[in-house]
Design a protein around this motif. Structure first.
Motif, PDB file in Angstrom:
ATOM      1  N   PRO A 191       6.738   6.454  -4.712  1.00 52.23           N
ATOM      2  CA  PRO A 191       5.467   5.937  -4.789  1.00 52.23           C
ATOM      3  C   PRO A 191       4.974   4.761  -5.818  1.00 52.23           C
ATOM      4  O   PRO A 191       4.650   3.960  -5.757  1.00 52.23           O
ATOM      5  CB  PRO A 191       4.599   6.460  -3.558  1.00 52.23           C
ATOM      6  CG  PRO A 191       5.509   7.471  -3.101  1.00 52.23           C
ATOM      7  CD  PRO A 191       6.412   7.894  -4.304  1.00 52.23           C
ATOM      8  N   GLU A 192       4.501   5.640  -6.238  1.00 52.68           N
ATOM      9  CA  GLU A 192       3.524   5.470  -7.967  1.00 52.68           C
ATOM     10  C   GLU A 192       4.504   4.225  -8.858  1.00 52.68           C
ATOM     11  O   GLU A 192       3.620   3.144  -9.158  1.00 52.68           O
ATOM     12  CB  GLU A 192       2.156   6.106  -8.853  1.00 52.68           C
ATOM     13  CG  GLU A 192       4.068   6.990  -9.649  1.00 52.68           C
ATOM     14  CD  GLU A 192       4.309   8.194  -8.644  1.00 52.68           C
ATOM     15  OE1 GLU A 192       4.600   9.281  -9.039  1.00 52.68           O
ATOM     16  OE2 GLU A 192       4.289   8.389  -6.774  1.00 52.68           O
ATOM     17  N   ARG A 193       5.930   4.166  -8.381  1.00 50.70           N
ATOM     18  CA  ARG A 193       6.908   2.910  -9.035  1.00 50.70           C
ATOM     19  C   ARG A 193       6.868   2.072  -8.477  1.00 50.70           C
ATOM     20  O   ARG A 193       7.435   0.770  -8.861  1.00 50.70           O
ATOM     21  CB  ARG A 193       8.355   3.717  -8.900  1.00 50.70           C
ATOM     22  CG  ARG A 193       8.013   5.108 -10.110  1.00 50.70           C
ATOM     23  CD  ARG A 193       7.901   4.769 -11.966  1.00 50.70           C
ATOM     24  NE  ARG A 193       6.765   4.183 -12.238  1.00 50.70           N
ATOM     25  CZ  ARG A 193       5.578   4.600 -12.778  1.00 50.70           C
ATOM     26  NH1 ARG A 193       5.683   6.173 -12.191  1.00 50.70           N
ATOM     27  NH2 ARG A 193       4.452   4.270 -12.946  1.00 50.70           N
ATOM     28  N   ILE A 194       5.979   1.568  -7.057  1.00 49.15           N
ATOM     29  CA  ILE A 194       6.745   0.343  -6.672  1.00 49.15           C
ATOM     30  C   ILE A 194       5.598  -0.723  -7.007  1.00 49.15           C
ATOM     31  O   ILE A 194       6.682  -1.869  -6.669  1.00 49.15           O
ATOM     32  CB  ILE A 194       6.014   0.446  -5.092  1.00 49.15           C
ATOM     33  CG1 ILE A 194       6.834   1.620  -4.467  1.00 49.15           C
ATOM     34  CG2 ILE A 194       5.410  -1.029  -4.488  1.00 49.15           C
ATOM     35  CD1 ILE A 194       6.461   1.535  -3.158  1.00 49.15           C
ATOM     36  N   PRO A 195       4.671  -0.823  -7.901  1.00 53.05           N
ATOM     37  CA  PRO A 195       4.494  -1.683  -8.806  1.00 53.05           C
ATOM     38  C   PRO A 195       5.942  -1.998  -9.794  1.00 53.05           C
ATOM     39  O   PRO A 195       6.037  -3.766 -10.209  1.00 53.05           O
ATOM     40  CB  PRO A 195       3.275  -1.390  -9.298  1.00 53.05           C
ATOM     41  CG  PRO A 195       2.256  -0.700  -8.369  1.00 53.05           C
ATOM     42  CD  PRO A 195       3.735   0.463  -7.563  1.00 53.05           C
ATOM     43  N   GLN A 244       1.155  -1.230   0.357  1.00 54.77           N
ATOM     44  CA  GLN A 244       0.019  -0.084  -0.016  1.00 54.77           C
ATOM     45  C   GLN A 244       0.795   1.142  -0.013  1.00 54.77           C
ATOM     46  O   GLN A 244      -0.135   2.620   0.004  1.00 54.77           O
ATOM     47  CB  GLN A 244      -1.180   0.271   1.419  1.00 54.77           C
ATOM     48  CG  GLN A 244      -2.372  -1.214   0.955  1.00 54.77           C
ATOM     49  CD  GLN A 244      -2.896  -1.145   2.548  1.00 54.77           C
ATOM     50  OE1 GLN A 244      -3.456  -0.582   2.826  1.00 54.77           O
ATOM     51  NE2 GLN A 244      -2.897  -2.580   2.537  1.00 54.77           N
ATOM     52  N   LEU A 245       1.874   0.852  -0.153  1.00 45.83           N
ATOM     53  CA  LEU A 245       3.016   2.316  -0.064  1.00 45.83           C
ATOM     54  C   LEU A 245       3.334   2.930  -1.482  1.00 45.83           C
ATOM     55  O   LEU A 245       2.934   4.165  -1.426  1.00 45.83           O
ATOM     56  CB  LEU A 245       5.038   1.727  -0.213  1.00 45.83           C
ATOM     57  CG  LEU A 245       4.702   1.446   1.859  1.00 45.83           C
ATOM     58  CD1 LEU A 245       6.437   1.469   2.328  1.00 45.83           C
ATOM     59  CD2 LEU A 245       4.320   2.671   2.761  1.00 45.83           C
ATOM     60  N   GLN A 246       2.339   1.893  -1.966  1.00 45.11           N
ATOM     61  CA  GLN A 246       2.346   2.590  -3.891  1.00 45.11           C
ATOM     62  C   GLN A 246       0.860   3.721  -3.725  1.00 45.11           C
ATOM     63  O   GLN A 246       1.174   4.562  -5.111  1.00 45.11           O
ATOM     64  CB  GLN A 246       1.447   1.457  -5.148  1.00 45.11           C
ATOM     65  CG  GLN A 246       0.624   1.112  -5.505  1.00 45.11           C
ATOM     66  CD  GLN A 246       0.266   0.003  -5.647  1.00 45.11           C
ATOM     67  OE1 GLN A 246      -0.057   0.235  -6.407  1.00 45.11           O
ATOM     68  NE2 GLN A 246       0.992  -1.038  -4.677  1.00 45.11           N
ATOM     69  N   LEU A 247       0.085   4.127  -2.334  1.00 44.23           N
ATOM     70  CA  LEU A 247      -0.988   4.858  -3.177  1.00 44.23           C
ATOM     71  C   LEU A 247      -0.325   6.049  -2.361  1.00 44.23           C
ATOM     72  O   LEU A 247      -1.460   7.150  -1.955  1.00 44.23           O
ATOM     73  CB  LEU A 247      -1.819   3.998  -1.730  1.00 44.23           C
ATOM     74  CG  LEU A 247      -2.402   2.577  -2.079  1.00 44.23           C
ATOM     75  CD1 LEU A 247      -3.924   2.296  -1.552  1.00 44.23           C
ATOM     76  CD2 LEU A 247      -3.361   2.922  -3.753  1.00 44.23           C
ATOM     77  N   VAL A 248       0.546   5.910  -2.213  1.00 41.71           N
ATOM     78  CA  VAL A 248       1.610   8.141  -1.128  1.00 41.71           C
ATOM     79  C   VAL A 248       1.234   8.619  -2.291  1.00 41.71           C
ATOM     80  O   VAL A 248       1.559   8.738  -3.216  1.00 41.71           O
ATOM     81  CB  VAL A 248       2.391   7.296  -0.585  1.00 41.71           C
ATOM     82  CG1 VAL A 248       3.418   8.501   0.021  1.00 41.71           C
ATOM     83  CG2 VAL A 248       2.764   6.782   0.590  1.00 41.71           C
ATOM     84  N   ASP A 249       0.991   9.767  -1.725  1.00 41.94           N
ATOM     85  CA  ASP A 249       0.617  10.588  -2.251  1.00 41.94           C
ATOM     86  C   ASP A 249       0.833  11.937  -1.148  1.00 41.94           C
ATOM     87  O   ASP A 249       0.312  11.994  -0.400  1.00 41.94           O
ATOM     88  CB  ASP A 249      -0.200  10.471  -3.330  1.00 41.94           C
ATOM     89  CG  ASP A 249       0.124  11.556  -4.661  1.00 41.94           C
ATOM     90  OD1 ASP A 249       0.370  12.483  -4.915  1.00 41.94           O
ATOM     91  OD2 ASP A 249      -1.194  10.991  -5.526  1.00 41.94           O
TER      92      ASP A 249
END
Length: 932
Positions: A181-185, A145-150
């Motif tokens: 964060p959005e690059r975690i996937p 869920q760290l990819q949701l950080v914004d």
């Protein structure tokens, strides 16, 4: 505050990942149960976390998100997604449905959508929240869920159990991963994710993935420029696994557009919500949490107030997390000035054999507790599992932040401080974990769990929360479920405060000697047994499972033939139709699900109805197959190759040890299937199994307690006690006793010990009640000392409401005052039996201590104590040591406690637990391989 100011203040939306936090609460918390033995530890931790979140965040809106039952779109795309995860622990599974009720009682709405995970719902609600003008805070233990950080969205990540939380904003994510964060996937598409079984690209690790994304930005751009990637090894890996990388990214990407009508409503719990929460807490016995419910929202209720009488005072100690070497030295100096230090450990799972050690807390007084994170070096935990468990998956995704930690070796000085006594709560667990990490802790001088058990042996559990209320008249509720080290340090201080109070209570009740002479010295013995484990033949178990399955199928066909149709034998409802509607068999009581098809009724029907006998046989085979033949293979430890049971010291009211996970005390001894299962427990090459079994110990204790001349004489002369009883009851010479008479006399002997009625004895022996009553009457006339013991013990029990064993163990019998006649009669039978069974259990414990001390001093590696089952000790012995150790073990068992009649121990040896032969100079130990 003006209206304008209030308008500019951003509203806050809190989103909670339910299962993630429940798993954390379960594996990081303490195992709690209600008085009727319902597990509640995860629920207690989860409730505390919800209170903390609501207080800290003061949200305007809050939603709890759940994984829905059934397959997700990720599983439909990739069969292996999360497929490797082991089954949920049954103790946790039982709490999950109640967790939903708990959330609803807080007045918090829940969200779940079939086909989607909680991550996707959280992502969807987070995006909706920011559009609606909320600041969003996500609480989870899942790094996905760290990819949701914004901007406007931050993640609070639990790390060390539930006691440490780290806040992630965009900058914190960049510091950890080196990417946005959005690059975690994209990052997980390269590295993979073992917790979710996302494959990633073989050969690409975390540092390489970060460097590639820093250069190329996204996975798609990286693959578009794959020919420019260096070194060649990485380029080839990307080319070979291009599609796998795309699939991994899709699996790792949280969907933020889950279909559904998601409305973010203001969080406004009502009076009825708080009332409902109060009722739920009372049912779960969370009395220490009741004061945290907003009081002004709950109308007074005399009934509830009577049920929830809580101490006004609150236990609170100063807690200090050690963050430097100097601070540690100061703490150790304070310990050196104390005569007693309380010791607690934090692990990632409540399974001592699998647990990874995380931290230690110690308290030199009841006023101060210290918390110290530790680090394990390779090899520190030789018993650690090589296979992932749910504890691993949910507790190790996120590594703790850098901070002051110490290696295990640094604790040696704390454990070995001269003149300092160690105390704890459930010290066997701590001892096993410490020994697995290479430490040799000295004996603990006090265990608050064992002390509470001795004082109140009938309780289901002895959590520190209850002990604080009961013995200190104080509520125990740590300030914050998320404060680092708070709970553990507070517990250590609480243990220290409890020790003098519990010691005084033990002294007043004549139990201190039992604690110091029996229970505490037994702890290292049980620790060694559990760490050693038993070798099992997994190939044999697999073959046995197949044989049992074939027998079950054959039995099923016979049952179908008797029923006249095929049906589900394991379905009570279908069985009711077959037995009572179609075949018209006599039926018993009605239950919530219809007429009973339980074992009691089937056993009554079995003598007359063949189908009832065969259903009982089928059930026994099914139970033994599932409980042992199938389960034991799964319970073999991957590194030791052995099965490690737990021997529980604080469960039975008589003092007997109980076995669990797996229960090795319930394997049938006399049935053929039971013997086949015992044959799976084997001795390694060059060794044999040695069984040393007390002969008729309970009858010998009965002779000692009653001082009946006939019983004492029979044992002194080493007569066959059952034949001697038969001669007296049936009025025949000893040499004329038939095998059938001896069998009946054996049943009568134990019927007297267990207080059986004539009706029950007659049913067991297949004779009418009148005959059985006549035999019991004759028994008492021939053995008047036994009759006097029974009458005097029942009368004494009615006066004082408890009985005692030879070593002073108390067995309380509150049912003696029951208005229910059957309960009173049951309590009277227990009053007769408990002093006998409890004394035999105490003698066995003394024997275990004596034998263990001998083995440690004389043969520390050649003979290992493996198990205690009822009156038997099982050992693993080097073949050439059998003639040496066997007589010594027998002697120490026979001299464990002086009785007026001799104790006798019989020894058997064999290659496995089933194929054992009595040991004598004329009959050497058999070393043949297993039969069949």
């Amino acid at each position: 505050m003006t209206g304008a100011e209030n308008h500019t203040k951003p509203r806050k939306l809190v989103l909670i990942d339910a299962y993630s936090l429940l798993f954390r609460a379960f594996y990081a918390g303490r195992p709690l149960t209600t008085r009727d033995n319902r597990p509640t530890g995860a629920l207690y931790g989860f409730a505390g976390m919800l209170f903390s979140l609501l207080r800290q965040e003061n949200p305007d809106a809050v939603v709890v998100c759940w994984d829905a039952a059934g397959p997700t779109f990720r599983e439909q795309e990739f069969d292996a997604y999360k497929a490797h995860r082991p089954e949920v622990d049954p103790q946790l599974r039982a709490q999950l449905p109640v967790a939903r009720d708990l959330v609803a009682a807080f007045g918090i709405p829940s969200a779940e959508v079939p086909g989607y995970e909680a991550d996707d719902l959280i992502g969807t609600l987070a995006r909706k929240g920011t559009v609606a003008g909320y600041d969003v805070v996500i609480f989870t233990g899942d790094s996905d869920q760290l990819q949701l950080v914004d901007e406007g969205i931050r993640v609070q990540m639990t790390q060390r159990g539930v006691t440490d939380v780290r806040t992630y904003d965009r900058e914190t994510v960049r510091q950890r991963y080196g990417i946005e964060p959005e690059r975690i996937p994209d990052w997980k598409a390269l590295v993979g994710d073992t917790s979710d079984n996302i494959p990633g690209v073989p050969g690409i690790g975390a540092k390489t993935a970060t460097a590639l994304l820093q250069q190329w930005g996204t996975l798609e751009n990286l693959l578009a420029h794959v020919q420019e990637v260096t070194p060649p090894r990485i380029r080839e890996a990307l080319e070979t696994h291009r599609e796998q990388a795309h699939t991994s990214k899709r699996l790792a990407t949280i969907h933020c557009d889950v279909p559904g009508d998601f409305e973010i409503e203001p969080y406004a719990p009502t009076t009825s919500d708080w009332q409902r929460l109060r009722q739920l807490f009372l049912d779960l016995e969370f009395q220490s949490l009741l004061p945290r419910i907003p009081g002004d929202a709950v109308p007074s209720s005399p009934v509830l107030e009577r049920e929830a009488v809580l101490p006004e005072a609150r236990f609170q100690a100063r807690t200090i997390q050690i963050e430097s070497a100097n601070q540690l030295q100061v703490a150790l100096q304070e310990v050196a000035q104390s005569s007693c230090v309380a010791f607690c450990i934090e692990t990632d799972t409540p399974d001592a054999i699998q647990a990874q050690w995380r931290a230690v807390a110690f308290a030199p007084s009841g006023d101060t507790g210290y918390y110290l994170p530790i680090r394990l070096q390779p090899g520190d935990t030789p018993g650690a599992s090589a296979h992932p468990t749910l504890a691993d998956l949910f507790a190790t995704e996120e590594q703790p932040p850098e901070g002051f930690t110490v290696p295990v070796d640094a604790l040696r000085s704390l454990l070995a401080s001269p003149g300092i006594a160690l105390c704890g709560h459930n010290v066997k667990f701590a001892r096993i974990v410490m020994e697995r990490a290479g430490l040799r802790p000295p004996p603990f001088m006090f265990d608050t769990q064992i002390a509470a058990y001795l004082l109140e042996p009938g309780r289901a559990a002895y959590p520190l929360i209850d002990l604080a209320e009961r013995y200190l008249a104080q509520r125990f509720e740590p300030d914050d479920a998320f404060t680092p080290g708070e709970t553990l340090a507070q517990e250590a201080a609480l243990i220290h405060a409890l020790v003098p109070v519990l010691r005084e209570r033990l002294q007043q009740n004549g139990l201190l000697d039992l604690m110091e002479r029996v229970e505490l010295p037994l702890v290292p013995v049980l620790s060694a047994i559990e760490r050693t484990g038993l070798a099992v033949d997994t190939e044999y178990l697999t073959a046995l499972s197949a044989r049992l399955n074939a027998r079950m199928q054959a039995l099923a066909e016979e049952i179908y033939a008797l029923a006249g149709e095929r049906f589900n034998i394991s379905s009570p409802k279908q069985l009711q139709v077959i037995l009572f509607e179609k075949l018209g068999l006599p039926h018993g009581k009605k239950t919530k699900t219809g007429l009973s098809t339980g074992a009691d009724l089937l056993e009554q029907l079995a003598p007359e109805y063949e189908i009832a006998r065969k259903i009982l046989d089928y059930r026994e085979l099914a139970k033994l197959k599932a409980t042992y033949a199938d389960a034991l293979v799964k319970l073999v430890h991957p590194r030791t190759g052995r099965v490690h049971t737990s021997l529980n010291q604080t469960v039975t009211s008589t003092g007997r040890l109980s076995s669990s996970e797996p229960n090795l005390q319930n394997i049938p001894v006399r049935s053929e299937v039971g013997r086949e299962i015992r044959a799976a427990f084997i001795a390694p090459p060059g060794k044999v199994l040695l069984s040393c079994d007390y002969s008729q110990i309970e009858l010998r204790v009965l002779a000692h307690i009653t001082r009946d001349p006939a019983l004492v004489q029979a044992f002194a002369a080493d007569e066959d006690i059952h034949a001697a009883t038969a001669a007296r009851v049936f009025g025949v010479p000893l040499e004329a006793v038939t095998p059938e008479q001896r069998r009946q006399a054996k049943t009568i002997n134990f019927a007297v010990i267990y207080g059986q009625s004539g009706f029950s004895l007659g049913a067991t022996l297949g004779v009418d009640t009148k005959t059985a009553n006549a035999w019991i009457k004759e028994y008492f006339e021939r053995l008047p000392g036994v009759k006097q013991y029974v009458e005097e013990t029942i009368a004494l029990a009615h006066r004082q409401k408890y009985v005692t064993t030879l070593l002073g163990r108390l067995c309380y019998l509150p049912e003696l005052d029951s208005g229910n006649r059957n309960q009173r009669l049951f309590a009277e039978r227990a009053a007769v039996n408990m002093p006998i069974q409890g004394s035999a259990a105490d003698i066995m414990k003394l024997a275990m201590i004596a034998v263990y001390d001998y083995l440690q001093q004389s043969v520390p590696s050649g003979c290992l104590l493996l198990l205690q089952v009822h009156d038997e000790l099982l050992f693993e012995v080097d073949v050439d040591l059998v003639p040496t150790v066997t007589p010594e073990i027998q002697r120490r068992m026979e001299q464990a406690f002086p009785l007026s009649v001799p104790l006798k121990v019989e020894a058997k040896v064999g290659p496995n637990w089933a194929d054992m032969t009595p040991l004598s100079p004329q009959h050497p130990a058999p070393l043949h391989s297993r039969k069949g």
